[in-house]
Design a protein around this motif. Structure first.
Motif, PDB file in Angstrom:
ATOM      1  N   PHE A   1     -50.964  97.883 127.886  1.00 58.76           N
ATOM      2  CA  PHE A   1     -52.549  98.738 128.277  1.00 58.76           C
ATOM      3  C   PHE A   1     -52.733  97.202 128.344  1.00 58.76           C
ATOM      4  CE2 PHE A   1     -53.189  98.393 123.837  1.00 58.76           C
ATOM      5  CZ  PHE A   1     -54.682  97.717 123.982  1.00 58.76           C
ATOM      6  N   GLU A   2     -54.729  96.760 128.897  1.00 54.08           N
ATOM      7  CA  GLU A   2     -54.962  95.327 129.446  1.00 54.08           C
ATOM      8  C   GLU A   2     -55.737  95.570 128.729  1.00 54.08           C
ATOM      9  OE1 GLU A   2     -54.496  94.976 134.016  1.00 54.08           O
ATOM     10  OE2 GLU A   2     -51.921  94.488 133.675  1.00 54.08           O
ATOM     11  N   ILE A   3     -55.653  94.382 128.406  1.00 47.48           N
ATOM     12  CA  ILE A   3     -57.966  93.447 128.288  1.00 47.48           C
ATOM     13  C   ILE A   3     -57.989  92.760 128.961  1.00 47.48           C
ATOM     14  CG2 ILE A   3     -58.675  93.004 126.830  1.00 47.48           C
ATOM     15  CD1 ILE A   3     -57.282  94.311 124.426  1.00 47.48           C
ATOM     16  N   GLY A   4     -58.710  92.499 130.124  1.00 49.07           N
ATOM     17  CA  GLY A   4     -59.561  92.412 131.037  1.00 49.07           C
ATOM     18  C   GLY A   4     -58.317  91.994 131.843  1.00 49.07           C
ATOM     19  N   SER A   5     -57.518  90.765 131.643  1.00 48.02           N
ATOM     20  CA  SER A   5     -55.974  90.213 132.655  1.00 48.02           C
ATOM     21  C   SER A   5     -55.563  89.656 131.540  1.00 48.02           C
ATOM     22  CB  SER A   5     -56.541  89.269 133.829  1.00 48.02           C
ATOM     23  OG  SER A   5     -57.098  87.691 132.481  1.00 48.02           O
ATOM     24  N   THR A   6     -55.769  89.819 130.861  1.00 48.88           N
ATOM     25  CA  THR A   6     -54.293  89.716 129.808  1.00 48.88           C
ATOM     26  C   THR A   6     -53.337  91.559 129.158  1.00 48.88           C
ATOM     27  OG1 THR A   6     -55.647  88.057 128.913  1.00 48.88           O
ATOM     28  CG2 THR A   6     -53.944  89.518 127.113  1.00 48.88           C
ATOM     29  N   LYS A   7     -52.159  91.624 129.405  1.00 43.67           N
ATOM     30  CA  LYS A   7     -51.856  92.447 129.227  1.00 43.67           C
ATOM     31  C   LYS A   7     -51.211  92.569 127.528  1.00 43.67           C
ATOM     32  CE  LYS A   7     -47.629  96.054 129.698  1.00 43.67           C
ATOM     33  NZ  LYS A   7     -48.084  97.008 130.368  1.00 43.67           N
ATOM     34  N   ILE A   8     -51.543  93.559 126.705  1.00 50.27           N
ATOM     35  CA  ILE A   8     -51.481  94.032 125.176  1.00 50.27           C
ATOM     36  C   ILE A   8     -50.267  94.408 125.647  1.00 50.27           C
ATOM     37  CG2 ILE A   8     -52.845  95.294 123.041  1.00 50.27           C
ATOM     38  CD1 ILE A   8     -54.048  92.598 124.970  1.00 50.27           C
ATOM     39  N   GLN A   9     -49.351  94.180 124.580  1.00 51.81           N
ATOM     40  CA  GLN A   9     -48.110  94.669 124.227  1.00 51.81           C
ATOM     41  C   GLN A   9     -48.412  96.259 122.933  1.00 51.81           C
ATOM     42  OE1 GLN A   9     -45.576  91.280 123.487  1.00 51.81           O
ATOM     43  NE2 GLN A   9     -43.997  91.814 124.955  1.00 51.81           N
ATOM     44  N   PHE A  10     -48.477  95.632 122.034  1.00 53.66           N
ATOM     45  CA  PHE A  10     -48.855  96.470 121.006  1.00 53.66           C
ATOM     46  C   PHE A  10     -50.066  96.268 119.866  1.00 53.66           C
ATOM     47  CE2 PHE A  10     -45.164  94.746 119.548  1.00 53.66           C
ATOM     48  CZ  PHE A  10     -45.688  94.671 118.219  1.00 53.66           C
ATOM     49  N   ILE A  11     -51.085  96.836 119.655  1.00 48.93           N
ATOM     50  CA  ILE A  11     -51.520  97.014 118.571  1.00 48.93           C
ATOM     51  C   ILE A  11     -50.708  97.304 117.142  1.00 48.93           C
ATOM     52  CG2 ILE A  11     -53.492  97.628 116.942  1.00 48.93           C
ATOM     53  CD1 ILE A  11     -54.835  97.539 120.178  1.00 48.93           C
ATOM     54  N   GLN A  12     -51.038  96.529 115.883  1.00 51.75           N
ATOM     55  CA  GLN A  12     -50.119  96.521 114.782  1.00 51.75           C
ATOM     56  C   GLN A  12     -50.618  96.638 114.180  1.00 51.75           C
ATOM     57  OE1 GLN A  12     -47.458  93.638 113.506  1.00 51.75           O
ATOM     58  NE2 GLN A  12     -46.930  95.153 111.737  1.00 51.75           N
ATOM     59  N   MET A  13     -51.274  97.912 113.113  1.00 53.41           N
ATOM     60  CA  MET A  13     -52.235  98.248 112.334  1.00 53.41           C
ATOM     61  C   MET A  13     -51.667  97.626 110.428  1.00 53.41           C
ATOM     62  SD  MET A  13     -54.088  99.736 114.321  1.00 53.41           S
ATOM     63  CE  MET A  13     -55.281 100.595 113.372  1.00 53.41           C
ATOM     64  N   LEU A  14     -52.604  97.050 110.385  1.00 55.70           N
ATOM     65  CA  LEU A  14     -52.033  96.241 109.158  1.00 55.70           C
ATOM     66  C   LEU A  14     -52.141  97.040 107.762  1.00 55.70           C
ATOM     67  CD1 LEU A  14     -53.421  92.681 109.805  1.00 55.70           C
ATOM     68  CD2 LEU A  14     -50.957  93.581 110.150  1.00 55.70           C
ATOM     69  N   GLN A  15     -53.329  98.086 107.404  1.00 59.46           N
ATOM     70  CA  GLN A  15     -53.068  99.524 106.605  1.00 59.46           C
ATOM     71  C   GLN A  15     -52.859  99.869 107.129  1.00 59.46           C
ATOM     72  OE1 GLN A  15     -56.055  96.702 106.685  1.00 59.46           O
ATOM     73  NE2 GLN A  15     -54.988  95.746 105.090  1.00 59.46           N
ATOM     74  N   ASN A  16     -52.032 101.900 106.050  1.00 59.89           N
ATOM     75  CA  ASN A  16     -52.607 102.788 106.275  1.00 59.89           C
ATOM     76  C   ASN A  16     -53.304 103.641 106.954  1.00 59.89           C
ATOM     77  OD1 ASN A  16     -53.009 103.039 104.257  1.00 59.89           O
ATOM     78  ND2 ASN A  16     -50.884 104.759 103.383  1.00 59.89           N
TER      79      ASN A  16
END
Length: 129
Positions: free
Chosen positions: A89-104
């Motif tokens: 997905f995109e935030i502004g003009s930046t393509k976000i590949q993925f979000i990694q959660m660091l805790q469950n």
């Protein structure tokens, strides 16, 4: 580069809080969410012979919600689930590949000096450069 203010705007666009801020805020009102740069010591992403195709933006999200622990935890879990598994997905003009959660799950960090419960979500945004 992916700016903290762009992530704040993205979190705000989810419509889960009356106020979303970044950086320090004195006298936080109830039902607000803070977005902070997380102090992660990643080395610069450089590949041998070429530049890296992605970077990592380490973020902490503070859910400052209510004097009821249950309500605060529910809101933190709602936001956690809205972000978990997001990719391409995109935030502004930046393509976000993925979000990694660091805790469950969101982490309970007790109450502030006013007795408002707070939870923290720590995550990394992987984005294209």
């Amino acid at each position: 580069m992916l700016a903290l203010s762009e992530i704040r705007d993205y979190i705000e666009s989810l419509g889960m809080a009356e106020m979303v801020y970044s950086g320090k805020m004195d006298n936080k009102p109830k039902h607000c969410v803070g977005v902070y740069n997380r102090d992660a010591r990643y080395p610069p992403r450089e590949c041998v012979g070429t530049e890296s195709s992605y970077q990592i933006k380490p973020i902490s999200i503070l859910i400052h919600w209510d004097k009821k622990q249950r309500d605060t935890e529910e809101k933190a879990c709602e936001l956690y689930l809205a972000l978990k598994g997001k990719e391409n997905f995109e935030i502004g003009s930046t393509k976000i590949q993925f979000i990694q959660m660091l805790q469950n799950e969101p982490v309970d960090v007790a109450t502030d000096e006013e007795g408002i419960y707070e939870f923290v979500i720590e995550l990394d945004f992987y984005y294209k450069v």
